[in-house]
Design an enzyme around this catalytic site. Structure first.
Site, PDB file in Angstrom:
ATOM      1  N   ARG A 165       0.942  -1.353   0.032  1.00  0.00           N
ATOM      2  CA  ARG A 165       0.140  -0.003   0.186  1.00  0.00           C
ATOM      3  C   ARG A 165       0.820   1.240   0.006  1.00  0.00           C
ATOM      4  O   ARG A 165       0.225   2.468   0.553  1.00  0.00           O
ATOM      5  CB  ARG A 165      -0.908   0.016   1.122  1.00  0.00           C
ATOM      6  N   SER A 217     -10.715  -0.583   3.020  1.00  0.00           N
ATOM      7  CA  SER A 217     -10.198  -0.691   4.490  1.00  0.00           C
ATOM      8  C   SER A 217      -9.611   0.659   5.100  1.00  0.00           C
ATOM      9  O   SER A 217      -9.051   1.219   4.430  1.00  0.00           O
ATOM     10  CB  SER A 217      -9.206  -1.690   4.195  1.00  0.00           C
ATOM     11  N   GLU A 308      -4.884   3.671   6.286  1.00  0.00           N
ATOM     12  CA  GLU A 308      -4.598   3.729   4.816  1.00  0.00           C
ATOM     13  C   GLU A 308      -5.393   4.825   4.191  1.00  0.00           C
ATOM     14  O   GLU A 308      -5.079   5.166   3.152  1.00  0.00           O
ATOM     15  CB  GLU A 308      -5.208   2.130   4.373  1.00  0.00           C
TER      16      GLU A 308
HETATM   17  C1  LIG Z   1     -15.689  -0.155  -1.421  1.00  0.00           C
HETATM   18  C2  LIG Z   1     -14.120   0.241  -1.519  1.00  0.00           C
HETATM   19  C3  LIG Z   1     -13.275  -0.935  -1.658  1.00  0.00           C
HETATM   20  C4  LIG Z   1     -11.679  -0.676  -1.544  1.00  0.00           C
HETATM   21  N1  LIG Z   1     -11.397  -1.817  -1.847  1.00  0.00           N
HETATM   22  C5  LIG Z   1      -9.899  -1.610  -1.851  1.00  0.00           C
HETATM   23  C6  LIG Z   1      -9.027  -2.962  -2.178  1.00  0.00           C
HETATM   24  O1  LIG Z   1      -9.612  -4.029  -2.431  1.00  0.00           O
HETATM   25  N2  LIG Z   1      -7.762  -2.562  -2.505  1.00  0.00           N
HETATM   26  C7  LIG Z   1      -7.139  -1.218  -2.326  1.00  0.00           C
HETATM   27  O2  LIG Z   1      -5.794  -1.253  -2.300  1.00  0.00           O
HETATM   28  N3  LIG Z   1      -7.980  -0.231  -2.039  1.00  0.00           N
HETATM   29  C8  LIG Z   1      -9.206  -0.426  -1.954  1.00  0.00           C
HETATM   30  N4  LIG Z   1     -10.219   0.863  -1.826  1.00  0.00           N
HETATM   31  C9  LIG Z   1      -9.381   1.956  -1.621  1.00  0.00           C
HETATM   32  C10 LIG Z   1      -9.194   2.805  -2.799  1.00  0.00           C
HETATM   33  O3  LIG Z   1     -10.207   2.423  -3.760  1.00  0.00           O
HETATM   34  C11 LIG Z   1      -7.924   2.866  -3.546  1.00  0.00           C
HETATM   35  O4  LIG Z   1      -6.890   3.129  -2.599  1.00  0.00           O
HETATM   36  C12 LIG Z   1      -7.989   3.519  -4.869  1.00  0.00           C
HETATM   37  O5  LIG Z   1      -6.596   3.114  -5.493  1.00  0.00           O
HETATM   38  C13 LIG Z   1      -7.633   5.131  -4.345  1.00  0.00           C
HETATM   39  O6  LIG Z   1      -7.898   5.886  -5.704  1.00  0.00           O
HETATM   40  P1  LIG Z   1      -8.473   6.999  -5.996  1.00  0.00           P
HETATM   41  O7  LIG Z   1      -8.386   7.679  -7.244  1.00  0.00           O
HETATM   42  O8  LIG Z   1      -9.714   7.262  -5.435  1.00  0.00           O
HETATM   43  O9  LIG Z   1      -7.481   8.173  -5.000  1.00  0.00           O
HETATM   44  P2  LIG Z   1      -8.020   9.258  -3.962  1.00  0.00           P
HETATM   45  O10 LIG Z   1      -8.763   8.901  -2.822  1.00  0.00           O
HETATM   46  O11 LIG Z   1      -8.573  10.216  -4.889  1.00  0.00           O
HETATM   47  O12 LIG Z   1      -6.564   9.916  -3.528  1.00  0.00           O
HETATM   48  C14 LIG Z   1      -5.871   8.993  -2.773  1.00  0.00           C
HETATM   49  C15 LIG Z   1      -4.555   9.529  -2.364  1.00  0.00           C
HETATM   50  O13 LIG Z   1      -3.774   9.640  -3.816  1.00  0.00           O
HETATM   51  C16 LIG Z   1      -3.358  10.877  -3.955  1.00  0.00           C
HETATM   52  N5  LIG Z   1      -3.453  11.170  -5.542  1.00  0.00           N
HETATM   53  C17 LIG Z   1      -4.541  10.653  -6.283  1.00  0.00           C
HETATM   54  N6  LIG Z   1      -4.101  10.934  -7.528  1.00  0.00           N
HETATM   55  C18 LIG Z   1      -2.693  11.214  -7.476  1.00  0.00           C
HETATM   56  C19 LIG Z   1      -1.711  11.618  -8.661  1.00  0.00           C
HETATM   57  N7  LIG Z   1      -2.206  11.547  -9.855  1.00  0.00           N
HETATM   58  N8  LIG Z   1      -0.433  11.871  -8.392  1.00  0.00           N
HETATM   59  C20 LIG Z   1      -0.242  11.741  -6.869  1.00  0.00           C
HETATM   60  N9  LIG Z   1      -1.062  11.586  -5.832  1.00  0.00           N
HETATM   61  C21 LIG Z   1      -2.313  11.338  -6.338  1.00  0.00           C
HETATM   62  C22 LIG Z   1      -4.323  11.817  -3.433  1.00  0.00           C
HETATM   63  O14 LIG Z   1      -3.632  13.286  -3.203  1.00  0.00           O
HETATM   64  C23 LIG Z   1      -4.611  11.175  -2.092  1.00  0.00           C
HETATM   65  O15 LIG Z   1      -3.365  11.510  -0.971  1.00  0.00           O
HETATM   66  C24 LIG Z   1     -11.395   0.575  -1.695  1.00  0.00           C
HETATM   67  C25 LIG Z   1     -12.543   1.598  -1.713  1.00  0.00           C
HETATM   68  C26 LIG Z   1     -13.702   1.604  -1.449  1.00  0.00           C
HETATM   69  C27 LIG Z   1     -14.384   2.519  -1.187  1.00  0.00           C
END
Ligand SMILES: Cc1cc2nc3c(=O)[nH]c(=O)nc-3n(C[C@H](O)[C@H](O)[C@H](O)COP(=O)(O)OP(=O)(O)OC[C@H]3O[C@@H](n4cnc5c(N)ncnc54)[C@H](O)[C@@H]3O)c2cc1C
Length: 318
Positions: A165, A217, A308
């Site tokens: 992660r 999570s 996380e």
């Molecule tokens: C129902 C549910 C299930 C999930 N299951 C999983 C799972 O199985 N495994 C898992 O790993 N995660 C899981 N997640 C968590 C989440 O989906 C992941 O962490 C996902 O990859 C986050 O991506 P995001 O675009 O939504 O990031 P965001 O929430 O928009 O951002 C997360 C972080 O990344 C940074 N960021 C975003 N884009 C960039 C960029 N281009 N450059 C630099 N920094 C950036 C942001 O500033 C922030 O700090 C789950 C979430 C939910 C709601």
């Protein structure tokens, strides 16, 4: 020309549905947009925050006193030679997974069902069921804004320093992910589809359904040193801990928090590492509940949990 909006409610841009307004907000769909948005923030002395799909973040109830820069889709998921695919940061991870499936390319189907954008997944090395995005990422194109002028750079997989992660990008806020290339392999569409269905069935079985009201999570699964606790965990589940890792959900359950509620925030009955906004939850409720969980898990079980999920406070000084 960028469309910079003022006073934009942020709750709607996060799956947690928590957070007050951004002082200013802009959607970016290219490197040029991003450079322009950063320049605007600099000229107007605004702090900025890069937001992707908002599935791993929650904002302060007061909102964010600066410019939220949200990466959005521009449709750039391109098939290259040798089963490689290049993808813009703002594409939904699920669109990349489906693109691979439709091109009979295997390697990323286990990530089916993870919400959010591709860039967010790369930054946090998203993973599920023993597969992580690092397994397929070959290189990552970034905008490095730590120097005088923004500069495009390419990081090799090794330079990304992926681990559970995390990646180098998580530790370097001055580096913004633009796109990345993943290496896939020939597969059979029907088999990839079958695997995706199986993964989604497992998710429904284990996790609260729907993408809204939580951020997946909440805590990372810690590596535990206490042999007694590992033994108790293994006895309880009738299985083995891998490398001393114990699921945070098990520790939260042991500490008595499964199903517990504070204000509008509740620890899921189905999966205790899922902390849910029942509809009226605030960032304050959430922070209080997770603080209580951390304290109790530490004092009762001797384990320090680490979030996380990212919390963005009003002036980014938390
Ligand atoms: C129902 C549910 C299930 C999930 N299951 C999983 C799972 O199985 N495994 C898992 O790993 N995660 C899981 N997640 C968590 C989440 O989906 C992941 O962490 C996902 O990859 C986050 O991506 P995001 O675009 O939504 O990031 P965001 O929430 O928009 O951002 C997360 C972080 O990344 C940074 N960021 C975003 N884009 C960039 C960029 N281009 N450059 C630099 N920094 C950036 C942001 O500033 C922030 O700090 C789950 C979430 C939910 C709601």
């Amino acid at each position: 020309m960028l469309d910079i909006q003022k006073n934009v409610p942020l709750a709607r841009y996060t799956t947690f549905k928590i957070g007050g307004p951004a002082k200013e907000f802009v959607a970016v769909r290219s490197e040029d947009d991003l450079v322009e948005a950063l320049q605007y923030a600099k000229e107007n002395k605004l702090r900025y925050y890069i937001l992707g799909g908002g599935s791993n973040v929650f904002f302060d109830d007061k909102g964010f006193d600066g410019l939220v820069i949200r990466t959005e889709s521009n449709g750039e998921i391109n098939l290259l030679e040798g089963n490689q695919v290049e993808c813009w940061t703002g594409e939904n991870l699920s669109d990349l997974v489906n693109f691979a499936k439709n091109n009979s390319l295997s390697g990323i189907e286990d990530l089916s069902g993870i919400p959010g954008q591709f860039g967010g997944a790369v930054r946090g090395n998203a993973g599920a069921f023993e597969v992580e995005i690092k397994d397929v990422v070959m290189s990552v194109k970034v905008l490095d804004i730590s120097g005088e002028k923004p500069e495009s750079k390419v990081f090799s997989r090794e330079e990304c320093k992926f681990a559970y992660r995390t990646s180098i990008f998580k530790k370097n806020p001055g580096v913004i992910i633009l796109s990345a290339i993943v290496q896939l392999k020939d597969g059979e569409k029907a088999e990839i589809e079958r695997k995706m269905k199986e993964i989604n069935r497992k998710r429904i079985e284990k996790q609260p359904t729907g993408w809204y009201g939580c951020a997946g999570s909440f805590f990372e699964n810690p590596t535990v040193e206490d042999p007694g606790l590992i033994e108790k965990f293994e006895r309880d589940i009738g299985g083995k801990s891998i490398g001393g890792k114990i699921p945070a959900g098990w520790l939260i359950t042991e500490a008595g928090f499964r199903g517990r509620k504070l204000g509008g925030i509740e620890v899921s009955e189905k999966h205790a590492n899922f902390v849910i906004n029942t509809g009226s939850g605030s960032a304050e409720d959430l922070i209080m509940l997770v603080s209580l969980i951390k304290q109790k898990v530490r004092s009762q079980l001797g384990v320090q949990l680490k979030e996380e999920v990212n919390y963005v406070c009003y002036q980014l000084v938390c």
